[in-house]
Scaffold this active site. Structure first.
Site, mmCIF file in Angstrom:
data_model
loop_
_atom_site.group_PDB
_atom_site.id
_atom_site.type_symbol
_atom_site.label_atom_id
_atom_site.label_comp_id
_atom_site.label_asym_id
_atom_site.label_seq_id
_atom_site.Cartn_x
_atom_site.Cartn_y
_atom_site.Cartn_z
ATOM 1 N N GLY A 12 0.781 -1.231 0.000
ATOM 2 C CA GLY A 12 0.000 0.000 0.000
ATOM 3 C C GLY A 12 0.818 1.288 0.000
ATOM 4 O O GLY A 12 0.353 2.314 0.500
ATOM 5 N N THR A 13 2.005 1.254 -0.627
ATOM 6 C CA THR A 13 2.777 2.507 -0.663
ATOM 7 C C THR A 13 2.110 3.537 -1.580
ATOM 8 O O THR A 13 2.202 4.737 -1.331
ATOM 9 C CB THR A 13 4.242 2.282 -1.108
ATOM 10 O OG1 THR A 13 4.261 1.799 -2.447
ATOM 11 C CG2 THR A 13 4.960 1.318 -0.188
ATOM 12 N N ASN A 14 1.437 3.066 -2.615
ATOM 13 C CA ASN A 14 0.711 4.025 -3.468
ATOM 14 C C ASN A 14 -0.495 4.605 -2.753
ATOM 15 O O ASN A 14 -0.821 5.778 -2.919
ATOM 16 C CB ASN A 14 0.307 3.370 -4.786
ATOM 17 C CG ASN A 14 1.458 3.338 -5.769
ATOM 18 O OD1 ASN A 14 1.841 4.383 -6.305
ATOM 19 N ND2 ASN A 14 2.037 2.169 -5.986
ATOM 20 N N MET A 91 -4.584 -6.734 -7.131
ATOM 21 C CA MET A 91 -4.182 -7.892 -7.933
ATOM 22 C C MET A 91 -5.351 -8.787 -8.372
ATOM 23 O O MET A 91 -5.134 -9.853 -8.930
ATOM 24 C CB MET A 91 -3.134 -8.718 -7.173
ATOM 25 C CG MET A 91 -1.849 -7.933 -6.901
ATOM 26 S SD MET A 91 -1.045 -7.320 -8.411
ATOM 27 C CE MET A 91 0.236 -6.245 -7.742
ATOM 28 N N ILE A 93 -8.491 -9.277 -10.904
ATOM 29 C CA ILE A 93 -8.959 -8.722 -12.187
ATOM 30 C C ILE A 93 -10.362 -8.132 -12.006
ATOM 31 O O ILE A 93 -11.238 -8.739 -11.392
ATOM 32 C CB ILE A 93 -8.989 -9.837 -13.271
ATOM 33 C CG1 ILE A 93 -7.567 -10.353 -13.550
ATOM 34 C CG2 ILE A 93 -9.662 -9.347 -14.553
ATOM 35 C CD1 ILE A 93 -6.649 -9.412 -14.309
ATOM 36 N N ASN A 108 -5.826 3.037 -12.867
ATOM 37 C CA ASN A 108 -4.867 2.016 -12.428
ATOM 38 C C ASN A 108 -3.456 2.564 -12.576
ATOM 39 O O ASN A 108 -3.176 3.320 -13.503
ATOM 40 C CB ASN A 108 -5.018 0.754 -13.292
ATOM 41 C CG ASN A 108 -4.036 -0.343 -12.892
ATOM 42 O OD1 ASN A 108 -3.882 -0.658 -11.706
ATOM 43 N ND2 ASN A 108 -3.357 -0.929 -13.865
ATOM 44 N N HIS A 110 0.410 1.336 -13.239
ATOM 45 C CA HIS A 110 1.190 0.181 -13.703
ATOM 46 C C HIS A 110 2.670 0.563 -13.724
ATOM 47 O O HIS A 110 3.017 1.647 -14.216
ATOM 48 C CB HIS A 110 0.718 -0.254 -15.097
ATOM 49 C CG HIS A 110 1.438 -1.469 -15.577
ATOM 50 N ND1 HIS A 110 1.110 -2.737 -15.144
ATOM 51 C CD2 HIS A 110 2.509 -1.613 -16.391
ATOM 52 C CE1 HIS A 110 1.943 -3.610 -15.693
ATOM 53 N NE2 HIS A 110 2.797 -2.946 -16.457
HETATM 54 C C1 GAR Z 1 3.092 -1.040 -7.499
HETATM 55 O O1 GAR Z 1 4.386 -1.039 -8.024
HETATM 56 C C2 GAR Z 1 2.078 -0.998 -8.621
HETATM 57 O O2 GAR Z 1 2.471 -0.215 -9.703
HETATM 58 C C3 GAR Z 1 2.014 -2.456 -8.988
HETATM 59 O O3 GAR Z 1 2.024 -3.137 -7.745
HETATM 60 C C4 GAR Z 1 2.765 -2.361 -6.812
HETATM 61 C C5 GAR Z 1 1.942 -2.184 -5.553
HETATM 62 O O4 GAR Z 1 2.691 -1.594 -4.529
HETATM 63 N N1 GAR Z 1 0.846 -2.755 -9.776
HETATM 64 C C6 GAR Z 1 0.838 -3.632 -10.770
HETATM 65 O O5 GAR Z 1 1.788 -4.308 -11.076
HETATM 66 C C7 GAR Z 1 -0.492 -3.736 -11.500
HETATM 67 N N2 GAR Z 1 -0.351 -4.454 -12.722
HETATM 68 P P1 GAR Z 1 1.995 -0.889 -3.289
HETATM 69 O O6 GAR Z 1 1.024 -1.889 -2.667
HETATM 70 O O7 GAR Z 1 3.148 -0.588 -2.353
HETATM 71 O O8 GAR Z 1 1.311 0.356 -3.779
#
Ligand code: GAR
Length: 216
Positions: A12-14, A91, A93, A108, A110
């Protein structure tokens, strides 16, 4: 004020970048009012709870059919009057039913420059492994609207990140997050909430900020 739901699966850093941007007043048109996780052990849930954002856990495997899962997801989004859904490392779909119900209202992030290293099987660390294996010199991140094509929806924002000698997938993942993802996602959400993203013929136009000045 638009209600925003952030869908998460992992660290969940985003989500944190969005919460921090919101706290700095950088998303004036919206408010994160719900975090939905695809698994109960997602650390993202702890981040949400810490700042008092309501959370829910929806596991695909707890539902007998896709239709039942979709119904549960749509109900929780509707009950919370959600106007924007943000996939931040989600993650599971998203099915066409949900995509149609929230057409051009699902963003989203990516971790590559789409159309490179995207589509089925390209998620998380695998994306960076593939970029390093191909030997590209530049990678990055993309925010896009979600449509029925995996990672194929209209592109909102992209940012390039350089690959350095000796990069491992983990080191590159962190750099892409720091230099691109954590900046791009809050920016795209703010633009959406300000009504500045217009989708036309599969492309996104970013409308200019309305002039704040009063006419004399
Ligand atoms: C992030 O790097 C995001 O871009 C990627 O998963 C990570 C989640 O990190 N998403 C994908 O690959 C989607 N296809 P987070 O939980 O620390 O935000």
């Amino acid at each position: 004020m638009l209600n925003i739901a952030v869908l998460v699966s992992g660290g969940g850093t985003n989500l944190q970048a969005l919460l921090d941007a919101q706290a700095r007043g950088e998303i004036p048109g919206g408010r994160i009012t719900l975090v939905v996780a695809s698994r109960p052990d997602a650390f993202a849930l702890t981040r949400a709870e810490k700042v008092g954002v309501p959370t829910a856990v929806l596991r695909r495997k707890s539902f007998e059919s896709q239709a039942q899962y979709d119904e549960a997801l749509l109900s929780i989004l509707r009950e919370n009057e959600i106007g924007l859904v943000v996939l931040a490392g989600f993650m599971t779909i998203i099915s066409p039913t949900v995509i149609h119900a929230y057409e051009n209202r699902i963003l989203n992030i990516h971790p590559s420059l789409i159309p490179s290293f995207c589509g089925e099987g390209f998620y998380g660390l695998h994306v960076h492994e593939a970029a390093l294996a191909r030997g590209v010199k530049v990678t990055g991140a993309t925010v896009h609207f979600v449509n029925e094509i995996c990672d194929g929806g209209p592109i909102v924002l992209q940012k390039a990140v350089e690959i350095q000698p000796g990069d491992t997938p983990e080191v590159l993942q962190r750099r892409v997050m720091e230099q691109a993802e954590w900046k791009l996602l809050p920016k795209a959400v703010a633009l959406f909430c300000a009504g500045r993203l217009q989708v036309k013929d599969g492309r996104v136009e970013i409308l200019p900020a309305p002039d704040q000045k009063e006419e004399p």
